[in-house]
Design an enzyme around this catalytic site. Structure first.
Site, PDB file in Angstrom:
ATOM      1  CG  HIS A  78      -2.118  -0.929   1.005  1.00  0.00           C
ATOM      2  ND1 HIS A  78      -3.382  -0.665   1.486  1.00  0.00           N
ATOM      3  CD2 HIS A  78      -2.217  -2.128   0.363  1.00  0.00           C
ATOM      4  CE1 HIS A  78      -4.201  -1.654   1.160  1.00  0.00           C
ATOM      5  NE2 HIS A  78      -3.505  -2.555   0.487  1.00  0.00           N
ATOM      6  CG  HIS A 246      -4.786 -11.647  -2.530  1.00  0.00           C
ATOM      7  ND1 HIS A 246      -5.922 -11.384  -3.266  1.00  0.00           N
ATOM      8  CD2 HIS A 246      -4.386 -10.448  -2.024  1.00  0.00           C
ATOM      9  CE1 HIS A 246      -6.197 -10.087  -3.204  1.00  0.00           C
ATOM     10  NE2 HIS A 246      -5.273  -9.503  -2.460  1.00  0.00           N
TER      11      HIS A 246
END
Length: 723
Positions: A78, A246
């Site tokens: 992020h 993920h």
């Protein structure tokens, strides 16, 4: 609340963002050299300290599965993932995640805890290790700690100590909303306006539930593809990043974040000391089991802290159906849940939890091109590993510029095309005598002062401080796509490049030693000598120091598609308005200020360069637009003097209010044409104050010398070898 000028007059041109280029907000002082400080680190000790933090669960914020690795990967992702190619802004450099608005974005829920966990490491190494480097290095260490071999790491990101207010995040005034103004022509799930990359205000990429919070697989895939392309990622890199990221950790949605989370860090009460998103109703839950972030709940596979193909296998092996999870958000569960291997509970290893998928995950399976990559990765796990390693490295380093800025023992030897490589200078550089000889050759050619100045500007002014791309080094102005950009007037540019090539070839052919000159150096030298001559014609003896060392890149070293993002839609310095465009900027003058910000110019530097380019006749086309002088090609202050002269009247001549004619007030003939780029220096109070100083009878010498200083700055912005 005390209102600012911008509050009182919302249409007032914001030139104050250029003050960021003159005021150093850092506490370390002008003499601090972060690159030198970073290289004093015991790098392996730093990594060991990060791993120690990562594997030591804290009572105040317990680690999922006893390992903070997934949390640190999310923090790093992020931090870096805000980068967008269209203006090169955001990304990991500056460590902007710790400053608003990123510090309080809904997509960054609880990353304040990740940074707080790393505070002891930052305190130990102080100024030698920036937050910007620490946050992304922690992501690398996390991957390695969980069994993945990374491609490498480079330090060198200095910290910002002030929010970057030049970043346009979108038109919305509320988090997690999407307005039609974010997309072109009313598109609702694609075709973002420039320079945006995120499709939802306050989210890094796209809504994980799907466009507008609905489980729309086709729309989600469209959003993903456009957003990742705006980060310069291919379909393969996109799938590798999502699947690789993920593979680790879980999402947290045991409760509804809209109803049960307290205010974000920037709105939290002072006693929380910068920590936000308290779980309302229970003091224990800030460090307890019911952590809330996205509102979606569950892991992706059975081994959340181990590198494997579990995510890819689960996504492809099972049929997934949408449902509302415990946090009230859309997520996906396997239709045959009994067949899916469960994961251990994040906090209680005696319990288990079934894997889930996001709409954005299932969209990869639904889209045929993304699915082809997924299936190839499952069949070739080593290819998956390598693709993720390289894509992750690119994600973390995309905004760092050329490899010579990379620091540390883990810098890869390979140079990638996305790093905009240029050859090393492997021949002896020209000296003073050779420079004098080349200057004479340039002045003796048929090239005019406006041609020389425009070509040098076109080459050097592509530079962007945001991601250190562009600039004169590499002479990419002679390559695709730059040589055919409309703003560069391709037919006229071709004449200049042919003449330079003749001078360069003849000079290099006649050298008996190893001294050669590159076209990149010759283009800048030509601009310099033209400015010197124009100043001399105005009665001023000035010399622009010239530092050779630029080299010429090849077409094979140039990513054409990626470089298209650098094409100016408008250029206020060359008075190029461009054609129609649909982006977030409301006026041409906003584009001028934005360009000046990327060139690290101050308000006076922007002003003096704009005025000087006009007096030099170095504007777009042959109309003489905006010269405001009877002596174009001579470096005078006529542009400012005539702009402010009340003997003239200004009359709009285009429906869009962008072009004007200048006449004497008694109804005389048209003297000049002008654009909003020109008139803003007389209508904006701050710019008019500078124009008044430079346009005064005693202001010309200061104008010339300030122009030369600003010109030299632009010509050398990409010379990292001189730092």
């Amino acid at each position: 609340m005390t209102w600012s000028n911008q509050d009182w007059w919302p249409d007032l041109l914001r030139v104050d963002i250029l003050d960021d280029n003159t005021v150093d907000a850092s506490p370390y002082g002008e003499d601090f050299d972060y690159a030198e400080a970073f290289q004093q680190l015991d790098y392996e000790a730093v990594k060991a300290d990060i791993e120690d933090v990562m594997t030591t669960s804290q009572e105040w914020w317990p680690a999922d599965y006893g390992h903070y690795g997934p949390l640190f990967i999310r923090m790093a992702w992020h931090s870096a993932g805000t980068y967008r190619t269209l203006d090169g802004r955001a990304g990991a450099s500056g460590g902007l995640q710790r400053l608003p608005p990123e510090s309080s974005w809904p997509d960054n829920v609880n990353l304040d805890k990740a940074r707080r966990l790393l505070q002891p490491v930052k305190r130990k190494y102080g100024r030698k290790l920036s937050w910007a480097d620490l946050m992304v290095l922690a992501g690398n260490v996390a991957l390695e700690s969980m069994g993945f071999e990374t491609y490498g790491f480079a330090g060198g990101r200095e910290d910002a100590f002030k929010s970057n207010e030049a970043v346009e995040w979108g038109p919305e005034t509320e988090w997690e909303t999407t307005s039609p103004e974010r997309f072109r022509e009313g598109e609702d799930v694609g075709d973002l306006k420039d320079p945006l990359a995120n499709t939802v205000m306050g989210l890094i990429y796209v809504n994980p539930e799907g466009p507008y919070g609905e489980p729309d697989l086709e729309g989600s895939a469209k959003n993903i593809r456009e957003e990742f392309q705006r980060m310069a990622m291919t379909d393969e890199e996109t799938v590798a990043l999502i699947a690789g990221g993920h593979t680790f950790g879980k999402v947290h949605g045991a409760d509804d974040p809209d109803e049960n989370l307290g205010p974000e860090p920037e709105a939290a009460p002072v006693d929380l000391q910068g920590l936000g998103w308290q779980h309302e109703g229970s003091e224990d839950k800030i460090g307890g089991l019911d952590v809330i972030s996205s509102g979606i709940e569950g892991p992706w596979n059975a081994t959340p802290i181990q590198w494997d193909t579990g995510y890819v296998d689960n996504l492809l092996d099972y049929e997934w159906e949408p449902h509302k999870g415990p946090g009230g958000a859309w997520q996906w569960r396997a239709k045959d849940e009994d067949e899916v291997e469960p994961a251990p509970d994040a906090q209680d290893s005696s319990e288990t939890q079934l894997p889930m998928m996001l709409t954005t995950d299932v969209a990869l399976k639904h889209d045929p091109d993304f699915r082809e990559v997924l299936e190839r990765f499952r069949e070739n796990p080593n290819e998956f590993r390598e693709s993720f390693a390289k894509a992750w490295f690119k994600l973390l380093h995309r905004d760092m510029g050329p490899p010579e800025r990379y620091l540390g023992p883990e810098v890869p030897e390979e140079t990638m095309i996305w790093q905009d490589p240029v050859p090393d200078a492997d021949r002896e550089l020209v000296g003073e005598d050779e420079i004098d000889e080349l200057e004479a050759e340039i002045l003796d050619s048929d090239l005019s002062i406006p041609q020389l100045v425009k070509t040098a500007w076109a080459s050097a002014s592509t530079y962007r401080e945001s991601d250190k791309r562009g600039g004169a080094n590499g002479s990419r102005i002679r390559l695709e796509p730059q040589r055919n950009w409309e703003v560069n007037e391709p037919a006229k540019l071709e004449t200049v490049l042919e003449t330079y090539e003749e001078i360069r070839s003849e000079f290099n052919r006649t050298r008996s030693d190893d001294v050669t000159v590159s076209l990149a150096d010759l283009i800048v030298l030509g601009g310099n000598v033209a400015v010197e001559q124009a100043a001399a014609d105005a009665g001023y003896d000035i010399e622009i120091p010239f530092e050779p060392g630029r080299t010429d890149a090849s077409q094979e070293q140039t990513d054409v598609e990626s470089f298209e993002a650098l094409e100016p839609k408008a250029d206020g310095f060359r008075n190029y308005l461009g054609g129609e465009y649909d982006d977030l900027y409301d006026s041409p003058e906003e584009r001028l200020v934005d360009h000046a910000h990327l060139l690290t110019l101050s308000v006076p530097e922007m002003t003096v360069l704009a005025g000087g380019m006009r007096s030099l006749g170095a504007t777009y086309g042959e109309s003489g637009r905006s010269a405001f002088t009877d002596d174009p090609g001579v470096l005078t202050n006529d542009f400012f003097a005539n702009l402010l002269d009340m003997e003239y009247d200004w009359e709009p001549i285009s429906e869009d209010g962008e072009r004007f004619e200048i006449r004497e007030r008694d109804g005389g003939d048209v003297e000049w044409e002008a654009t909003r780029f020109d008139l803003i220096f007389g209508s904006n109070a701050r710019l008019r104050a500078l124009a008044d100083a430079y346009g005064a009878d005693d202001g010309e010498e200061e104008f010339v010398r300030d122009f030369v200083d600003a010109w030299k700055k632009v010509m050398t912005l990409d010379r990292f070898d001189l730092e």
